[in-house]
Design a protein around this motif. Structure first.
Motif, PDB file in Angstrom:
ATOM      1  N   LEU A  48       0.807  -1.209   0.000  1.00  0.00           N
ATOM      2  CA  LEU A  48       0.000   0.000   0.000  1.00  0.00           C
ATOM      3  C   LEU A  48       0.848   1.270   0.000  1.00  0.00           C
ATOM      4  O   LEU A  48       0.528   2.237  -0.703  1.00  0.00           O
ATOM      5  CB  LEU A  48      -0.922  -0.002   1.224  1.00  0.00           C
ATOM      6  CG  LEU A  48      -1.806   1.237   1.413  1.00  0.00           C
ATOM      7  CD1 LEU A  48      -2.830   1.338   0.291  1.00  0.00           C
ATOM      8  CD2 LEU A  48      -2.489   1.195   2.771  1.00  0.00           C
ATOM      9  N   LEU A  49       1.953   1.265   0.772  1.00  0.00           N
ATOM     10  CA  LEU A  49       2.645   2.521   1.054  1.00  0.00           C
ATOM     11  C   LEU A  49       4.027   2.650   0.419  1.00  0.00           C
ATOM     12  O   LEU A  49       4.397   3.736  -0.033  1.00  0.00           O
ATOM     13  CB  LEU A  49       2.787   2.692   2.571  1.00  0.00           C
ATOM     14  CG  LEU A  49       1.494   2.659   3.384  1.00  0.00           C
ATOM     15  CD1 LEU A  49       1.813   2.678   4.865  1.00  0.00           C
ATOM     16  CD2 LEU A  49       0.604   3.849   3.009  1.00  0.00           C
ATOM     17  N   HIS A  50       4.817   1.590   0.387  1.00  0.00           N
ATOM     18  CA  HIS A  50       6.238   1.725   0.085  1.00  0.00           C
ATOM     19  C   HIS A  50       6.467   1.990  -1.410  1.00  0.00           C
ATOM     20  O   HIS A  50       6.075   1.198  -2.272  1.00  0.00           O
ATOM     21  CB  HIS A  50       6.992   0.467   0.513  1.00  0.00           C
ATOM     22  CG  HIS A  50       8.444   0.704   0.736  1.00  0.00           C
ATOM     23  ND1 HIS A  50       9.302  -0.267   1.194  1.00  0.00           N
ATOM     24  CD2 HIS A  50       9.211   1.821   0.587  1.00  0.00           C
ATOM     25  CE1 HIS A  50      10.522   0.226   1.303  1.00  0.00           C
ATOM     26  NE2 HIS A  50      10.478   1.491   0.935  1.00  0.00           N
ATOM     27  N   ARG A  51       7.150   3.080  -1.712  1.00  0.00           N
ATOM     28  CA  ARG A  51       7.472   3.460  -3.081  1.00  0.00           C
ATOM     29  C   ARG A  51       8.910   3.966  -3.155  1.00  0.00           C
ATOM     30  O   ARG A  51       9.524   4.302  -2.133  1.00  0.00           O
ATOM     31  CB  ARG A  51       6.531   4.584  -3.563  1.00  0.00           C
ATOM     32  CG  ARG A  51       5.063   4.223  -3.558  1.00  0.00           C
ATOM     33  CD  ARG A  51       4.748   3.169  -4.621  1.00  0.00           C
ATOM     34  NE  ARG A  51       3.314   2.878  -4.680  1.00  0.00           N
ATOM     35  CZ  ARG A  51       2.721   1.921  -3.976  1.00  0.00           C
ATOM     36  NH1 ARG A  51       3.448   1.175  -3.128  1.00  0.00           N
ATOM     37  NH2 ARG A  51       1.435   1.702  -4.091  1.00  0.00           N
ATOM     38  N   ASP A  52       9.451   4.020  -4.381  1.00  0.00           N
ATOM     39  CA  ASP A  52      10.747   4.668  -4.562  1.00  0.00           C
ATOM     40  C   ASP A  52      10.511   6.139  -4.870  1.00  0.00           C
ATOM     41  O   ASP A  52       9.378   6.624  -4.880  1.00  0.00           O
ATOM     42  CB  ASP A  52      11.568   3.967  -5.635  1.00  0.00           C
ATOM     43  CG  ASP A  52      10.929   4.030  -7.027  1.00  0.00           C
ATOM     44  OD1 ASP A  52      10.008   4.863  -7.235  1.00  0.00           O
ATOM     45  OD2 ASP A  52      11.333   3.242  -7.903  1.00  0.00           O
ATOM     46  N   ARG A  53      11.585   6.871  -5.168  1.00  0.00           N
ATOM     47  CA  ARG A  53      11.428   8.326  -5.343  1.00  0.00           C
ATOM     48  C   ARG A  53      10.670   8.686  -6.610  1.00  0.00           C
ATOM     49  O   ARG A  53      10.240   9.838  -6.768  1.00  0.00           O
ATOM     50  CB  ARG A  53      12.806   8.979  -5.375  1.00  0.00           C
ATOM     51  CG  ARG A  53      13.685   8.519  -6.530  1.00  0.00           C
ATOM     52  CD  ARG A  53      15.008   9.252  -6.492  1.00  0.00           C
ATOM     53  NE  ARG A  53      15.910   8.780  -7.530  1.00  0.00           N
ATOM     54  CZ  ARG A  53      17.089   9.313  -7.775  1.00  0.00           C
ATOM     55  NH1 ARG A  53      17.500  10.346  -7.060  1.00  0.00           N
ATOM     56  NH2 ARG A  53      17.862   8.832  -8.720  1.00  0.00           N
ATOM     57  N   HIS A  54      10.503   7.709  -7.508  1.00  0.00           N
ATOM     58  CA  HIS A  54       9.741   7.959  -8.723  1.00  0.00           C
ATOM     59  C   HIS A  54       8.293   7.521  -8.582  1.00  0.00           C
ATOM     60  O   HIS A  54       7.508   7.640  -9.531  1.00  0.00           O
ATOM     61  CB  HIS A  54      10.375   7.211  -9.901  1.00  0.00           C
ATOM     62  CG  HIS A  54      11.820   7.553 -10.114  1.00  0.00           C
ATOM     63  ND1 HIS A  54      12.244   8.807 -10.474  1.00  0.00           N
ATOM     64  CD2 HIS A  54      12.941   6.782  -9.990  1.00  0.00           C
ATOM     65  CE1 HIS A  54      13.568   8.809 -10.580  1.00  0.00           C
ATOM     66  NE2 HIS A  54      14.013   7.587 -10.284  1.00  0.00           N
ATOM     67  N   GLY A  55       7.909   6.995  -7.412  1.00  0.00           N
ATOM     68  CA  GLY A  55       6.543   6.553  -7.201  1.00  0.00           C
ATOM     69  C   GLY A  55       6.289   5.123  -7.597  1.00  0.00           C
ATOM     70  O   GLY A  55       5.146   4.660  -7.532  1.00  0.00           O
ATOM     71  N   ASP A  56       7.339   4.391  -8.000  1.00  0.00           N
ATOM     72  CA  ASP A  56       7.155   2.996  -8.389  1.00  0.00           C
ATOM     73  C   ASP A  56       7.203   2.101  -7.150  1.00  0.00           C
ATOM     74  O   ASP A  56       7.912   2.415  -6.178  1.00  0.00           O
ATOM     75  CB  ASP A  56       8.260   2.570  -9.360  1.00  0.00           C
ATOM     76  CG  ASP A  56       8.208   3.358 -10.664  1.00  0.00           C
ATOM     77  OD1 ASP A  56       7.084   3.662 -11.121  1.00  0.00           O
ATOM     78  OD2 ASP A  56       9.289   3.686 -11.212  1.00  0.00           O
ATOM     79  N   PRO A  57       6.482   0.967  -7.165  1.00  0.00           N
ATOM     80  CA  PRO A  57       6.530   0.050  -6.019  1.00  0.00           C
ATOM     81  C   PRO A  57       7.954  -0.415  -5.742  1.00  0.00           C
ATOM     82  O   PRO A  57       8.720  -0.707  -6.665  1.00  0.00           O
ATOM     83  CB  PRO A  57       5.628  -1.108  -6.462  1.00  0.00           C
ATOM     84  CG  PRO A  57       4.711  -0.508  -7.478  1.00  0.00           C
ATOM     85  CD  PRO A  57       5.523   0.533  -8.194  1.00  0.00           C
TER      86      PRO A  57
END
Length: 554
Positions: A48-57
């Motif tokens: 649900l929450l964790h993403r990288d700085r580009h918004g990818d899972p």
């Protein structure tokens, strides 16, 4: 109760189950993440929450929070990105620690707060450790208290202390301990190498004496005067002591550019010094770091003082017990050996004892006994009984039952013993070379006879009441029994610590001992005693153990 506990935390907080699903979330978490509690509960936090700085899972393999949960340890992270309910990204700083909310489940508590728009580091580059938040400091101190107070072993306490501060606070940890002879020993020089903690053994070992007038940081800390910050420049001038020479070498070999030094204080004395060093992290230690280090060493000092006291008590107890136990006689052709294993609890000075001595008629007397109690009184009573029994047995050529009767009557008026068990026997060699044991048993576990072919049986005859019940007053007559000891056989006398364990019957313990003794019948006597003690003693045993073993000549 769970909702109240989370509600008391002012930072964002949620509780995860073992699979990583959110069990509960507090109001600050809803506000920070932009998700309602109803939308959060039951969802996988990583998906649900964790993403990288580009918004990818973010791949699960790179999720530090998940790694911490799987390892069951406390962890923290900074610069992690989370996707809010409105689709925007937010950098978070977090800390996770295992907890058990109910008796039936394990979970992890995650506390977090936003850290602005700081960019995450490139993939694979480790995050630099910034200053700890107040919440993280409190969590570290709580973890330090729990980890150090749950052991009474000095070496284990030091290992845990190093694991708490490296690499969380520093790249290096150095521990200098002051021995009971006021000598300084550099016990640990440890640095983080990947996921491992590595000792630099060439820097460990004895240190020069504590200088009385030196103003150098480590010297002042060893005298308990103050904590300090230091660097390689601190020790560049002419050394004022041998300690300063070793410190210069420490900075040169480790490459530390900044160090924080604090004394480890016990209740009444300085126990040593903990030094934290940074060589790879660019930031230097600050006064706030020294304050945190002092809080850590204060807790470490209490834990180490308790561990030292425990080990000192244990050493005194073992020394006293061993001095009370006798030297075994040298009997030509007869193998004889004994073992004594103290109780795990240092305060348990036991009443277990063994004895073997030649009588006035040349016969060998054998004794195994146990005075009720686990204190100095029991140990003193054991010594009194042993000496009284020796005197009676030497002066009176009587059957064992008669000797024990006299001992029972006298112990109630002379010795400070409430109750005790013992087995007492006379080993004789007949004219035709046959060996015989005549014995009586006062409430003690029966002797075990093991033939050289591995047939083991208990000598259960002549069993009477224990000492202290006044057998002469209640008209209980003690009896004797005689058994032949075949050539090459082994006779074993032992105390109940070898067979008793919580939750197990005495019959189970006796059968366990019989089977192990039979399997070791072919071993030399010394090996027989060592292996039997190792194999037969129940792992849950909290009592001391004494055993006396004899090998009849072929």
């Amino acid at each position: 109760m769970l909702a109240e506990a989370l509600g008391a935390i002012r930072a964002g907080a949620f509780l995860l189950d073992e699979s990583g699903r959110i069990l509960a979330a507090n109001a600050p978490a809803e506000g920070i993440l932009g998700w309602s509690a109803l939308e959060l509960v039951g969802r996988d936090a990583h998906d649900l929450l964790h993403r990288d700085r580009h918004g990818d899972p973010t791949p699960r393999a790179r999720c530090a929070l998940r790694h911490a949960m799987l390892a069951g340890r406390t962890a923290q992270g900074a610069g992690e990105w989370a996707q809010r309910g409105d689709g925007t990204l937010l950098a978070l700083s977090w800390m996770a620690t295992p907890c058990v909310p109910t008796a039936a489940s394990a979970a992890a508590l995650v506390v977090f707060h936003p850290v602005g728009e700081s960019l995450p580091l490139p993939s694979g580059e480790p995050a630099a450790a910034g200053p700890l938040s107040e919440l993280e400091r409190l969590a570290l101190l709580a973890e330090t208290t729990t980890a150090l107070t749950s052991t009474l072993d000095v070496d284990e306490a030091l290992r845990r202390l190093v694991g708490l501060v490296v690499p969380r606070l520093a790249d290096w940890a150095v521990i200098d301990l002051i021995t009971e002879q006021d000598e300084v020993w550099r016990t640990a020089v440890v640095h983080a190498k990947g996921d491992a903690l590595v000792h630099e053994e060439q820097l460990e070992g004895p240190m020069p004496p504590i200088p009385a007038e030196s103003g150098m940081p480590l010297s002042r800390a060893l005298r308990g005067e103050s904590s300090a910050l230091a660097g390689p420049e601190t020790y560049q001038g002419p050394p004022d002591s041998g300690v300063a020479v070793e410190q210069r070498r420490l900075f040169e070999v480790t490459g530390m550019h900044s160090a924080a030094i604090a004394p480890i204080r016990g209740l009444r004395e300085i126990l040593g010094v903990l030094t934290l060093g940074r060589s790879e992290r660019p930031e230097s230690f600050t006064g706030a770091d020294v304050a945190l280090l002092e809080d850590i060493t204060r807790r470490a000092g209490l834990a180490l003082a308790n561990a030292r006291l425990y080990q000192r008590q244990r050493k005194v107890a073992e020394t006293m017990q061993r001095h009370l136990l006798p030297q075994l006689p040298d009997v030509p052709g007869l193998g004889i050996t004994a073992r004594y294993l103290p109780a795990p609890d240092a305060s348990h000075v036991g009443g277990d004892w063994y004895d073997a001595f030649k009588l006035s008629d040349g016969v060998l007397a054998l004794v195994i006994g146990d005075v009720v109690g686990h204190d100095l009184e029991a140990a003193a009573g054991m010594a009194q009984l042993r000496n009284m029994l020796r005197a009676y047995a030497w002066s009176q050529t009587e059957p064992p039952s008669r000797i024990v009767d006299w001992l029972d009557q006298a112990s109630q008026h002379i010795a400070e013993v409430s109750m005790a068990t013992l087995a007492f026997g006379r080993l004789t060699v007949q004219d035709d070379g046959r060996s015989e044991l005549t014995w009586t048993n006062a409430g003690h576990p029966p002797p075990l006879l093991v033939t050289r072919e591995g047939v083991a049986r208990y000598l259960t005859d002549a069993h009477g009441v224990l000492l202290g019940l006044g057998a002469h007053r209640i008209a209980v007559r003690r009896t004797d029994a005689t058994a032949e000891l075949p050539p090459g056989s082994t006779l074993l006398l032992y105390t109940d610590g070898l067979i008793e364990a919580p939750g197990r019957s005495l019959d189970d313990g006796l059968e366990r001992l019989r089977r192990h003794a039979a399997s070791l019948a072919h071993r030399p006597l010394e090996s027989f005693a060592d292996e039997l003690l190792q194999r037969a003693r129940p792992p849950q045993n909290d009592d001391d153990v004494a055993l006396l073993a004899l090998r009849i000549p072929d």
